[in-house]
Design a protein around this motif. Structure first.
Motif, PDB file in Angstrom:
ATOM      1  N   VAL A 139       0.859  -1.174   0.000  1.00  0.00           N
ATOM      2  CA  VAL A 139       0.000   0.000   0.000  1.00  0.00           C
ATOM      3  C   VAL A 139       0.900   1.230   0.000  1.00  0.00           C
ATOM      4  O   VAL A 139       1.771   1.362   0.857  1.00  0.00           O
ATOM      5  CB  VAL A 139      -0.927   0.019   1.240  1.00  0.00           C
ATOM      6  N   THR A 140       0.704   2.088  -0.993  1.00  0.00           N
ATOM      7  CA  THR A 140       1.499   3.319  -1.063  1.00  0.00           C
ATOM      8  C   THR A 140       0.558   4.520  -1.230  1.00  0.00           C
ATOM      9  O   THR A 140      -0.608   4.351  -1.605  1.00  0.00           O
ATOM     10  CB  THR A 140       2.474   3.326  -2.268  1.00  0.00           C
ATOM     11  N   ASP A 141       1.093   5.706  -0.973  1.00  0.00           N
ATOM     12  CA  ASP A 141       0.326   6.917  -1.263  1.00  0.00           C
ATOM     13  C   ASP A 141       0.546   7.285  -2.729  1.00  0.00           C
ATOM     14  O   ASP A 141       1.203   6.551  -3.473  1.00  0.00           O
ATOM     15  CB  ASP A 141       0.703   8.052  -0.286  1.00  0.00           C
ATOM     16  N   MET A 142       0.024   8.427  -3.134  1.00  0.00           N
ATOM     17  CA  MET A 142       0.092   8.810  -4.552  1.00  0.00           C
ATOM     18  C   MET A 142       1.521   9.095  -5.014  1.00  0.00           C
ATOM     19  O   MET A 142       1.792   9.121  -6.207  1.00  0.00           O
ATOM     20  CB  MET A 142      -0.798  10.031  -4.817  1.00  0.00           C
ATOM     21  N   ASN A 143       2.455   9.288  -4.061  1.00  0.00           N
ATOM     22  CA  ASN A 143       3.857   9.514  -4.425  1.00  0.00           C
ATOM     23  C   ASN A 143       4.685   8.242  -4.364  1.00  0.00           C
ATOM     24  O   ASN A 143       5.907   8.290  -4.477  1.00  0.00           O
ATOM     25  CB  ASN A 143       4.466  10.581  -3.510  1.00  0.00           C
ATOM     26  N   GLY A 144       4.015   7.121  -4.109  1.00  0.00           N
ATOM     27  CA  GLY A 144       4.738   5.861  -4.034  1.00  0.00           C
ATOM     28  C   GLY A 144       5.341   5.589  -2.665  1.00  0.00           C
ATOM     29  O   GLY A 144       6.072   4.609  -2.484  1.00  0.00           O
ATOM     30  N   ASP A 184       6.777  -0.918   5.920  1.00  0.00           N
ATOM     31  CA  ASP A 184       7.040  -0.928   4.481  1.00  0.00           C
ATOM     32  C   ASP A 184       5.743  -0.942   3.653  1.00  0.00           C
ATOM     33  O   ASP A 184       5.791  -1.003   2.432  1.00  0.00           O
ATOM     34  CB  ASP A 184       7.929  -2.122   4.120  1.00  0.00           C
ATOM     35  N   GLY A 185       4.597  -0.902   4.315  1.00  0.00           N
ATOM     36  CA  GLY A 185       3.312  -0.891   3.605  1.00  0.00           C
ATOM     37  C   GLY A 185       2.934  -2.229   2.993  1.00  0.00           C
ATOM     38  O   GLY A 185       1.929  -2.344   2.300  1.00  0.00           O
ATOM     39  N   ARG A 186       3.766  -3.238   3.273  1.00  0.00           N
ATOM     40  CA  ARG A 186       3.554  -4.511   2.571  1.00  0.00           C
ATOM     41  C   ARG A 186       2.657  -5.477   3.336  1.00  0.00           C
ATOM     42  O   ARG A 186       2.532  -5.406   4.547  1.00  0.00           O
ATOM     43  CB  ARG A 186       4.903  -5.185   2.308  1.00  0.00           C
ATOM     44  N   GLY A 230      -6.748   9.104   7.233  1.00  0.00           N
ATOM     45  CA  GLY A 230      -6.360  10.247   6.408  1.00  0.00           C
ATOM     46  C   GLY A 230      -6.405   9.982   4.908  1.00  0.00           C
ATOM     47  O   GLY A 230      -6.093  10.861   4.115  1.00  0.00           O
ATOM     48  N   TYR A 231      -6.783   8.769   4.527  1.00  0.00           N
ATOM     49  CA  TYR A 231      -6.850   8.425   3.103  1.00  0.00           C
ATOM     50  C   TYR A 231      -8.260   7.998   2.738  1.00  0.00           C
ATOM     51  O   TYR A 231      -9.001   7.468   3.570  1.00  0.00           O
ATOM     52  CB  TYR A 231      -5.890   7.281   2.758  1.00  0.00           C
TER      53      TYR A 231
END
Ligand code: MBD
Ligand code: FE
Length: 281
Positions: A139-144, A184-186, A230-231
């Motif tokens: 999982v990442t934000d719009m900037n990776g 790491d969002g993984r 926040g997302y």
């Protein structure tokens, strides 16, 4: 087409009253929507000179649909749930905001409060003879940038296309899990390869689909909710490439960006490399 002005006026009066437009109290938005819906329905009845018999068949159909709890299934099958996605996409495009992973429909088979774990989950109860499926994602934000603490809520069918809670032969929350991402969002999931879904063959949804010459099948797919504080919440799915219904989904959920190409891994060294070593189990 000419209309009898007297008759037209009588219909207008009837619908103004029956939709509540002429009443005080109640919800104005609902009154206006009911008014439009009733108008459209009466127009259709007139245009096709719908018989009394046809009308009561339709009324009984709605009772059957509710009795079998298939209203949401029919909404998916008629493309209405996908239409909501089309509208959301349009609004997002108009807003000029960047768009991440595309959305697609939730469908009627989500169940809340699946078991929650950190970073990894095994989703199947091990009772079914099936091919093992590993899913790894980030999982990442719009900037990776990785998003820590995101909740990835996954659900999918078994090898017969059935979902736990709706298919009483499965254990509670089988093939339903929530995984919280680490720094790491993984996340990593061990599960089984699902089969496509088919509408209950004896149910009202399939009955209508058959009557209009359609099938009620979905390609093999895996559902995702992805959320983080926040997302914006994401509802999406992946479709497994190679399924005969990939581009013939009765619920219109397939999107090119959401097709996953399964990789068959038989080499233990490759499995180790990818951290698919079974240590998690
Ligand atoms: C499903 O599994 C599904 O995802 C949808 C949209 C409709 C019916 C069954
Ligand atoms: Fe599904």
């Amino acid at each position: 087409m000419s209309v009898n002005p007297v008759h037209q006026t009588e219909l207008d009066t009837l619908l103004a009253i029956s939709s509540g437009l002429n009443s005080t109290g109640g919800n104005d938005r609902l009154k206006n929507i009911m008014h439009q819906l009733l108008n459209d329905l009466c127009k259709t009845i007139k245009q096709f000179d719908v018989t009394d018999e046809e009308f009561w068949v339709a009324v009984n159909y709605l009772n059957e649909l509710g009795g079998r709890q298939e209203a949401a299934l029919l909404a998916a099958g008629l493309g209405l749930e996908h239409y909501l996605d089309m509208r959301a996409d349009e609004k997002e495009a108009a807003s000029g905001n960047e768009v991440g992973t595309p959305r697609t429909i939730e469908g009627p088979l989500y169940v809340a409060n699946a078991p929650l774990s950190e970073g990894f989950a095994r989703m199947d109860d091990g009772k079914e003879q099936a091919e093992t499926m590993w899913l790894q994602g980030q999982v990442t934000d719009m900037n990776g940038k990785p998003v820590a603490g995101a909740i990835v809520d996954i659900w999918h069918a078994n090898t017969l296309g059935g979902y736990s809670f709706f298919d009483q032969s499965q254990s509670e929350y089988n093939l339903r899990r929530r995984i919280r991402t680490g720094d790491d969002g993984r996340y990593t999931v061990r599960s089984i390869v699902p089969c496509g879904y088919g509408c209950p063959p004896d149910g009202p949804t399939q009955k209508l689909l058959t009557a209009i010459g359609r099938h009620g099948n979905r390609p093999a797919h895996v559902h995702f909710f992805v959320s983080a504080p926040g997302y914006k919440h994401l509802t999406t799915q992946i479709n497994l490439n190679g399924d005969e219904y990939l581009w013939d989904d009765f619920a219109f959920a397939t999107r090119a960006e959401l097709i996953a190409d399964p990789v068959k891994i038989t080499d233990a060294a490759v499995a180790r490399e990818r951290d698919l070593n079974g240590e998690h189990t």
